[in-house]
Motif scaffolding. Structure first.
Motif, PDB file in Angstrom:
ATOM      1  N   UNK A 112       0.800  -1.228   0.000  1.00 48.21           N
ATOM      2  CA  UNK A 112       0.000   0.000   0.000  1.00 48.21           C
ATOM      3  C   UNK A 112       0.833   1.278   0.000  1.00 48.21           C
ATOM      4  N   UNK A 113       2.148   1.152   0.183  1.00 51.84           N
ATOM      5  CA  UNK A 113       2.962   2.369   0.177  1.00 51.84           C
ATOM      6  C   UNK A 113       4.294   2.124  -0.522  1.00 51.84           C
ATOM      7  N   UNK A 146       7.025   3.268   0.659  1.00 51.99           N
ATOM      8  CA  UNK A 146       7.957   2.935   1.734  1.00 51.99           C
ATOM      9  C   UNK A 146       7.995   1.437   1.955  1.00 51.99           C
ATOM     10  N   UNK A 147       6.831   0.808   1.970  1.00 50.05           N
ATOM     11  CA  UNK A 147       6.800  -0.647   2.147  1.00 50.05           C
ATOM     12  C   UNK A 147       7.506  -1.338   0.987  1.00 50.05           C
ATOM     13  N   UNK A 182       3.029  -6.613   8.449  1.00 49.70           N
ATOM     14  CA  UNK A 182       1.633  -6.176   8.498  1.00 49.70           C
ATOM     15  C   UNK A 182       1.132  -5.653   7.172  1.00 49.70           C
ATOM     16  N   UNK A 183       1.798  -6.031   6.093  1.00 46.84           N
ATOM     17  CA  UNK A 183       1.421  -5.505   4.774  1.00 46.84           C
ATOM     18  C   UNK A 183       0.719  -6.529   3.893  1.00 46.84           C
ATOM     19  N   UNK A 184       0.316  -7.653   4.464  1.00 46.74           N
ATOM     20  CA  UNK A 184      -0.500  -8.599   3.694  1.00 46.74           C
ATOM     21  C   UNK A 184      -1.959  -8.331   4.043  1.00 46.74           C
ATOM     22  N   UNK A 185      -2.603  -7.520   3.255  1.00 47.42           N
ATOM     23  CA  UNK A 185      -3.979  -7.158   3.559  1.00 47.42           C
ATOM     24  C   UNK A 185      -4.896  -8.371   3.443  1.00 47.42           C
ATOM     25  N   UNK A 233      -3.471   6.161  -8.902  1.00 47.92           N
ATOM     26  CA  UNK A 233      -3.930   5.012  -8.120  1.00 47.92           C
ATOM     27  C   UNK A 233      -4.586   5.471  -6.838  1.00 47.92           C
ATOM     28  N   UNK A 234      -5.162   4.522  -6.119  1.00 48.63           N
ATOM     29  CA  UNK A 234      -5.828   4.869  -4.868  1.00 48.63           C
ATOM     30  C   UNK A 234      -4.912   4.484  -3.706  1.00 48.63           C
ATOM     31  N   UNK A 235      -4.753   3.196  -3.456  1.00 51.34           N
ATOM     32  CA  UNK A 235      -3.774   2.843  -2.412  1.00 51.34           C
ATOM     33  C   UNK A 235      -3.019   1.540  -2.696  1.00 51.34           C
ATOM     34  N   UNK A 282       0.316   5.105  -6.939  1.00 51.68           N
ATOM     35  CA  UNK A 282      -0.539   6.023  -6.178  1.00 51.68           C
ATOM     36  C   UNK A 282      -0.341   7.474  -6.613  1.00 51.68           C
ATOM     37  N   UNK A 321      -8.732  -5.948  -3.567  1.00 58.01           N
ATOM     38  CA  UNK A 321      -8.991  -4.541  -3.879  1.00 58.01           C
ATOM     39  C   UNK A 321      -7.720  -3.804  -4.286  1.00 58.01           C
ATOM     40  N   UNK A 322      -6.582  -4.326  -3.868  1.00 54.87           N
ATOM     41  CA  UNK A 322      -5.318  -3.738  -4.322  1.00 54.87           C
ATOM     42  C   UNK A 322      -4.954  -4.260  -5.713  1.00 54.87           C
TER      43      UNK A 322
END
Lengths: 333, 333, 333, 333
Positions: free
Chosen positions: D56-57, D59-60, D230-233, D205-207, D201, D238-239
């Motif tokens: 989602x970022x 940075x990630x 914590x980045x596995x939604x 893009x959205x996120x 993004x 939706x991503x």
């Protein structure tokens, strides 16, 4: 004749005697009688209540202190040539869990309040930029310069104003102290230092250094961090005894005086070649490659230190004769 | 008379002599002549090429090894009572950067291949669950039991089959070895051990332990990790010399035999009270609170170890007279 | 028909509408108008001042909170089956920098004050053993049980007495709340909870969860840690808008009631097969392999959950017809 | 009219449509049909086999890649103004477990092979100094400059020669690509890039961002590290759907072209004020405080960027009218 490093010198005989004298059954870890005396001995020495922890390396002392003074998500301001940046294999990053070193410039590896203040001013106060939490200075510096008490105090005041902790890497604090002629208290806690890495090994010790906490509230955390980093030796009495022997009868000061005097003798042989004033036990000399070669051929060992420069370090046990020969050799280049 | 721990015992005189003999100028860190001899000395001892690193604590040896064998995002399987879980202040988490210890059961702190295999089988092979990367066993165990070569080999085979590394915490490897009567090679690398924490301090050493890598490809990483953790002492020769003195003339084996024999003498005085068979230098005895009190009043010191149990540890230097008195006291309870 | 997980369900249409409505230019990160409303919205909801942070996963919410509540060298007490232990790939170790999880037992993944107190009592208060700093409980638990306010309060009191922080993983806090019929305040901050992972995604959200701090003094640290972990999205308004939509008109409560009701319908079809009482939206049923096969052949998907057990999870959007068919199928086994 | 950042712009309508179209029950995490299509879609796009991970970022994406490319005890070479150094709150230190960023100079935040080579040459190859493991470059750079394929390839060759991995922060890779007119393959993997943070993004893009691995052997590690951070939604579809929508019909290229064209329009209004050539969608203008004030009074928002400079960022959705007004305003200063 080696002038590589004061780490190469042997330990003082009294340190060995103290180890031998401690060679009897006692409680493990730091539960022994020697370890129990450290807090008192250093509190007396500093003239204020401190907590003292033996460790075996300056890196451990420095980085345990920094981990307690700086959370993983903040930064430590230090000189670009600081030992913690240049010579500790990234240990500050390991001990703190990823804190950042912000590198500053300054003549002879010395920081000034202005340089620190300016660096802080450039950091936007938001979550995107890493905010500083601590300052670390080295006394004597990596280039053998000495912070006077007033200089440390000026940094200490800035630290307080900016809400920063202040750590001093005193791997050569003894050399700095005898050079400055000031008091240990003035050079450290009265100047705002929160934690001091108190070096003994470069000064005639064998393998014991001390971490001194003027912020005694950090002692419990440091005790746990020391253990967790594998630095709580199971027979700690052999470290504590070394340190007590160094303090006993001011052996640490005598050793530092001897090393500093040796450096002065060499400095006087090469006034025009000094890169920095010689204030402790390190000399940085401008010599050509050819000159360096001649010194080596004459039997003297030392490090090159960038192009056209060499570093000489004197020790507590420097023999007069070898010194005289080196002084003569330098003068005769 | 203290039976708290073999860490409380003094260092063997030959270790002190070796330190004194190393007390001359040499290259700093591990560039000295003593450190240079370690790889060869241990390669000879093990009958295979190894890389050997001095450190000052078992925790450092254990956790440097584990950090090289297990990435931050995987797990180490060990016994619920393993020293790395119970007595190292979370050092494995610190050195590995957050790897997990998966705790297994087993009589007398011993792991079995079945227990390990079952634990692995319960871990879903997906990104949600932490996958194992290594096994760590302690020999002799925390309860003084000894893994025989065949037992280690069975674990080594499972490790290989499961793609896991194998670490041995040998804080008391000497006691295990002389107890088993087997060969050092069979107990370690021939059985599949990748890295061994080779203990000396509990066995008459002063403050030097060794980390032995049978996987010599890890040596460069370990060298950096040792420095980064503050464990590269600047006068390493005093550690290397201790270790060489322990190996010289099999002093390490003599010391372990003495400690084990002392434990046997006590064990024979209390056959009905033993919680575990006495295979090394630790005894766990069932005694009532009243009995424990009487032993203490008779001048014997030891740890309680859970309700109704005490732990006695014998050392290389145990005096016969004190042992006899304790054996008698136990027998007379 | 999938009964794998409430994560598999779609997002509620109102959540999608809210995202669409937020689709205009605004300040990046959390500087937008939606994000600015979160603190107020949650403070109203809880009836006390809180600080609220959007994140995209429960793991991020849990582990950011734990990192602020537990230093790297201490431990978090949780249930052996807690999501943070079993299903987050070791994220607590990563976020905290190596803190330890101490695993406790308890029926249906519920902790009791006694179990926590006993575990604390077993930890020697010295530097060798990792000292606890926090407790983490999950409500509803991983087995669908609900802590009542009084149960949380009892844990909260113990936490206070022992000097421990209290975190609640509320991935299914909505299901717990409507099941208990108690107040949100009583279930959380009045019971001593310091930080709550407030789940929305399993309850009809799309990809926004909230971390609620009752200890508002931790907000600055959490803000930095969120950024540092890559969890500060650059268009945060789309997360904030989702959360506000869920709170608006109590959509979050309606969704939870629907999911819980669906679970009750299934529970009534299989009273003799329930492993745990059904208090939220998860059912654990005893079925033979043969029975599980028949259910699958009838078109129902679910996870096996150990030998002889299956897990069914109901969602906010469960269709009545499918539920009826599943209820019938279970009853008819 | 905001020219703060392309992060402030809304998402493209097609992205919202794709989210809505994905709003149905599917497998959780990345087990859904959209996520399953990512590897193929990006392998087609790059003309080589890649592994693609949504996050989602930026940075990630950046820091997951760096953690896989650089062990905790080594260093990443990057520009002094790189986003990973300046704007990610120390995330590289967190994700890598304490690796160091070595900061290099270079015009417009661009690195050159010479600068990198020189920096490497200054590092003593011993355990005291942190050895480099990776290079990270940003394309387009933080000052809107574009690395051409040949420039990346020169760095890639140096990386290979020095044994370093190469990461590209492509937060604005689309803008760089359409600006260069070269191929995506030439700009990335053919030039030696190992991992690419592929930004969406900032480009409509959205996120959802993508982390692209050309070194597909790192995929398993990245999958675990993503979960652990914590980045596995839990509803990853939706991503994935957003990303697929961006790739569909080259929407990502159209958006980048629009943003770049808008920047060119402004650049032409202020030829004498440009600090750097405008190659992507960022402009850095020399303006006096008075001039900046006048622009703000005319309704234009932007960041100051050091003394006497402002930054303007254009977006995919920049309206012609607003652009014209700003161009006119700048020209009229």
């Amino acid at each position: 004749m080696r002038f590589f490093s004061d780490n190469a010198a042997p330990a003082h005989p009294k340190v060995l005697e103290a180890i031998a004298a401690a060679n009897r059954l006692d409680t493990a870890y730091d539960g022994d009688e020697w370890s129990a005396r450290l807090d008192g001995a250093f509190s007396d020495l500093f003239g204020t209540e401190v907590r003292a922890f033996w460790v075996t390396t300056g890196t451990a002392a420095n980085c345990l202190a920094l981990a307690a003074l700086c959370p993983p998500y903040r930064a430590i301001l230090c000189h670009r040539d600081a030992h913690i940046e240049v010579d500790e294999a990234g240990a500050p990053g390991f001990f703190t869990g990823g804190a950042k070193l912000i590198l500053l410039d300054g003549e002879g590896a010395k920081l000034t309040p202005d340089a620190i203040d300016e660096a802080c001013g450039l950091i936007r106060n938001d979550v995107h930029q890493v905010q500083p939490a601590a300052i670390s200075i080295t006394n004597a510096t990596e280039y053998g310069l000495v912070y006077r008490a007033a200089e440390v105090a000026a940094i200490g005041e800035l630290a307080k104003r900016r809400g920063l902790a202040l750590h001093m890497d005193g791997a050569r604090i003894a050399n700095a102290l005898v050079s400055s002629g000031e008091s240990l208290a003035d050079l450290t806690w009265r100047a705002g230092v929160d934690a001091l890495s108190f070096g003994f090994v470069k000064n005639g010790g064998l393998n014991a250094e001390a971490l001194i906490l003027f912020r005694t509230d950090l002692a419990d955390e440091i005790a746990v961090r020391r253990k967790r980093a594998g630095h709580l030796l199971s027979k700690g009495r052999y470290l504590a005894a070394q340190i007590l022997a160094m303090l006993d009868g001011d052996l640490w000061l005598d050793n530092a005086r001897a090393a500093n005097a040796a450096a002065q003798k060499l400095a006087q042989a090469a006034p025009g070649r000094l890169v920095y004033p010689v204030e402790a036990n390190e000399l940085f000399l401008k010599v050509t490659d050819e000159e360096a070669k001649r010194l080596r051929q004459a039997g003297f060992d030392f490090y090159e230190w960038g192009p056209g420069q060499i570093r000489l370090v004197t020790s507590w046990d420097q023999e007069g004769a070898a010194l005289d020969r080196l002084a003569q050799a330098i003068a005769g280049l």
